[in-house]
Motif scaffolding. Structure first.
Motif, PDB file in Angstrom:
ATOM      1  N   VAL A  59       0.713  -1.258  -0.053  1.00 31.53           N
ATOM      2  CA  VAL A  59      -0.067   0.092   0.040  1.00 31.53           C
ATOM      3  C   VAL A  59       0.946   1.003  -0.024  1.00 31.53           C
ATOM      4  CG1 VAL A  59      -1.706   1.265   1.324  1.00 31.53           C
ATOM      5  CG2 VAL A  59      -1.953  -1.179   1.100  1.00 31.53           C
ATOM      6  N   THR A  60       2.015   1.308   0.841  1.00 31.69           N
ATOM      7  CA  THR A  60       2.933   2.362   0.869  1.00 31.69           C
ATOM      8  C   THR A  60       3.417   2.268  -0.726  1.00 31.69           C
ATOM      9  OG1 THR A  60       3.283   2.166   3.150  1.00 31.69           O
ATOM     10  CG2 THR A  60       4.956   3.549   1.862  1.00 31.69           C
ATOM     11  N   ALA A  61       3.876   1.543  -1.100  1.00 30.49           N
ATOM     12  CA  ALA A  61       4.602   1.751  -2.409  1.00 30.49           C
ATOM     13  C   ALA A  61       3.363   2.440  -3.536  1.00 30.49           C
ATOM     14  CB  ALA A  61       4.996   0.437  -3.100  1.00 30.49           C
ATOM     15  N   LEU A  62       2.181   1.773  -3.408  1.00 23.29           N
ATOM     16  CA  LEU A  62       1.205   2.156  -4.259  1.00 23.29           C
ATOM     17  C   LEU A  62       1.152   3.810  -4.320  1.00 23.29           C
ATOM     18  CD1 LEU A  62      -0.901   1.132  -6.398  1.00 23.29           C
ATOM     19  CD2 LEU A  62      -2.483   0.980  -4.247  1.00 23.29           C
ATOM     20  N   ARG A  63       1.086   4.119  -2.807  1.00 22.70           N
ATOM     21  CA  ARG A  63       0.744   5.541  -2.762  1.00 22.70           C
ATOM     22  C   ARG A  63       2.013   6.379  -3.308  1.00 22.70           C
ATOM     23  NH1 ARG A  63      -1.615   4.393   3.236  1.00 22.70           N
ATOM     24  NH2 ARG A  63      -3.638   4.247   2.726  1.00 22.70           N
ATOM     25  N   GLU A  64       2.979   5.723  -2.996  1.00 24.26           N
ATOM     26  CA  GLU A  64       4.466   6.626  -3.315  1.00 24.26           C
ATOM     27  C   GLU A  64       4.649   6.651  -4.743  1.00 24.26           C
ATOM     28  OE1 GLU A  64       7.460   5.201  -0.891  1.00 24.26           O
ATOM     29  OE2 GLU A  64       6.473   6.440   1.083  1.00 24.26           O
ATOM     30  N   TYR A  65       4.415   5.571  -5.508  1.00 25.97           N
ATOM     31  CA  TYR A  65       4.984   5.387  -6.630  1.00 25.97           C
ATOM     32  C   TYR A  65       3.697   5.222  -7.687  1.00 25.97           C
ATOM     33  CZ  TYR A  65       9.665   4.635  -5.163  1.00 25.97           C
ATOM     34  OH  TYR A  65      10.828   4.696  -4.403  1.00 25.97           O
ATOM     35  N   GLY A  66       2.566   5.162  -7.433  1.00 26.05           N
ATOM     36  CA  GLY A  66       1.564   4.891  -8.320  1.00 26.05           C
ATOM     37  C   GLY A  66       1.170   3.562  -8.563  1.00 26.05           C
ATOM     38  N   ALA A  67       0.087   3.106  -9.263  1.00 25.32           N
ATOM     39  CA  ALA A  67      -0.255   1.647  -9.560  1.00 25.32           C
ATOM     40  C   ALA A  67       0.771   1.070 -10.433  1.00 25.32           C
ATOM     41  CB  ALA A  67      -1.601   1.530 -10.183  1.00 25.32           C
ATOM     42  N   GLY A  68       1.533   1.543 -11.433  1.00 27.83           N
ATOM     43  CA  GLY A  68       2.123   1.083 -12.321  1.00 27.83           C
ATOM     44  C   GLY A  68       3.461   1.651 -12.303  1.00 27.83           C
ATOM     45  N   SER A  69       4.582   0.684 -12.971  1.00 30.73           N
ATOM     46  CA  SER A  69       5.655   1.279 -13.176  1.00 30.73           C
ATOM     47  C   SER A  69       6.078   2.397 -14.301  1.00 30.73           C
ATOM     48  CB  SER A  69       6.873   0.166 -13.304  1.00 30.73           C
ATOM     49  OG  SER A  69       6.578  -0.522 -14.395  1.00 30.73           O
ATOM     50  N   THR A  70       4.973   2.400 -15.262  1.00 27.27           N
ATOM     51  CA  THR A  70       4.864   3.476 -16.149  1.00 27.27           C
ATOM     52  C   THR A  70       5.787   3.087 -17.514  1.00 27.27           C
ATOM     53  OG1 THR A  70       6.598   5.278 -15.576  1.00 27.27           O
ATOM     54  CG2 THR A  70       4.432   5.156 -14.498  1.00 27.27           C
ATOM     55  N   GLY A  71       6.663   2.058 -17.510  1.00 25.34           N
ATOM     56  CA  GLY A  71       7.576   1.858 -18.720  1.00 25.34           C
ATOM     57  C   GLY A  71       8.355   0.893 -18.317  1.00 25.34           C
ATOM     58  N   SER A  72       9.116   0.592 -19.208  1.00 26.18           N
ATOM     59  CA  SER A  72      10.273  -0.613 -19.274  1.00 26.18           C
ATOM     60  C   SER A  72      11.230  -0.086 -18.346  1.00 26.18           C
ATOM     61  CB  SER A  72      10.916  -0.811 -20.583  1.00 26.18           C
ATOM     62  OG  SER A  72      11.693   0.163 -20.951  1.00 26.18           O
TER      63      SER A  72
END
Length: 378
Positions: A59-72
């Motif tokens: 949950v903490t990582a989700l809040r800090e970085y968002g749902a996806g890694s956004t790219g390769s």
């Protein structure tokens, strides 16, 4: 009009053929929250998938970085969390470096294809996971398949090769039977013949060795540069994703050349955070509890002493195996049912995966259900 049948009309006949052979599959959705079924089918060996610290880290990582890694990984898909997890995995597994992938399947594809290729030889154990089988097929190398425990067959295949490069590929724990591969002997055979050893530790990390550091550590071969290990984050670590742990040179080679790394979106930050937290919860006490439960269930089922968290009860016929699985489910116990192509024809089985968080009552309940199901499957 071309006179040809509709291009996908053959699907109905293929489906009917699978159904007749007992090979039809059905997706079964698990409900959210607590599940009334006793689960002996999943791979959450240490019971960490729902651990509060693991969930909170996700949950903490989700809040800090968002749902996806956004790219390769080479573009925007590498976060600080990815780097932290790689350092932690390398340290835990006794390797110089690690590289995280979005699945264990892709980690295997990457390691095998990038370390082989046209003009090389792969010697592959017959019981290897499908991801290793597919990696061998995609590698365009010459592939020799040998029995799981036949070190002499490995030596013969390597001795007869004309290729300059070769790798030996094996599961550390074979995923259907739960048996350990003879890693020390395989490494000696590979090294003697100038080949590297690639070991899939998916079912070994968190299970094998007093500290759960995997079968290569337990076999005393983890410090060698010619040993490359793959693993998944979705079993003992209760998360999702995969990794390769190896020398810095192998890691650099994979970053530059492995297509499953270069062209795939990076592992989602929530999964990275969860795996990082889970790694800190792999303790001797959890591993001991897992082994005790596996031994207790094997004893109740009159099976050989287990080498891992996986137990297999052979049924034979796929229809009978499916019926046995359904009997277990009717008793509130979820078990795996492995049929071709997961196993050879005539080798369909119930596959039981033990967890560290099972109680003695759970083990007794599971054994009672499985024994009743086995009688149905005879």
């Amino acid at each position: 009009m071309t006179g040809h049948p509709p291009p996908l009309s053959w699907l109905a006949a293929a489906a009917a053929e699978r159904d007749e052979a007992g090979l039809h599959r059905v997706l079964m959705a698990r409900p959210a929250g607590a599940d009334a079924m006793l689960d002996l089918a999943g791979n959450d060996y240490l019971g960490l998938a729902r651990h509060p610290d693991v969930v909170e880290a996700a949950v903490t990582a989700l809040r800090e970085y968002g749902a996806g890694s956004t790219g390769s990984r080479l573009v925007t898909g590498t976060t600080q969390l990815h780097a932290e997890l790689e350092h932690a995995l390398a340290a835990f597994c006794g390797a110089p470096s690690a590289l995280v992938f979005s699945s264990g399947y892709l980690a295997n594809l990457a390691a095998v294809t990038a370390l082989s290729g046209p003009g090389s030889l792969i010697v592959s154990s017959a019981g290897n996971h499908a991801s290793l089988v597919d990696a061998c097929r995609l590698s365009r190398a010459r592939v020799v398949v040998v029995p799981d425990d036949d070190v002499d067959a490995v030596r013969r295949a390597l001795s007869m090769r004309s290729e300059a490069r070769a790798i030996v590929v094996t599961d550390a724990v074979f995923s259907v039977t739960g048996r350990l591969a003879p890693l020390a002997e395989l490494h000696a055979a590979a090294r003697d013949k100038g080949a590297a050893l690639v070991v899939d530790e998916a079912h070994a990390v968190g299970v094998v060795g007093d500290e759960g550091r995997g079968a290569a550590v337990a076999a005393g071969i983890s410090s060698y540069d010619d040993v490359v290990r793959t693993m998944t984050l979705s079993k003992s670590l209760g998360s999702q994703g995969g990794a390769v742990v190896a020398s810095a040179a192998v890691r650099a080679h994979l970053i530059d050349t492995a297509r499953p790394f270069v062209f795939d979106t990076g592992l989602a930050p929530a999964a990275v955070g969860a795996a990082l937290a889970a790694l800190g919860l792999v303790t001797r006490a959890r591993i001991a509890a897992l082994r005790d439960n596996a031994a207790a269930l094997a004893h109740r089922l009159d099976l050989p002493a287990p080498q891992s968290a996986v137990l297999a009860l052979r049924i034979g016929d796929p229809h009978a195996a499916s019926a046995a699985r359904d009997v277990c489910a009717s008793s509130g116990v979820r078990v795996g049912c492995f049929r071709p192509p997961s196993v050879p024809p005539g080798e369909s089985c119930l596959r039981l995966t033990v967890r560290a968080d099972l109680t003695s009552a759970d083990v007794a309940r599971a054994a009672e259900a499985v024994l009743a199901a086995a009688r149905v499957g005879v």
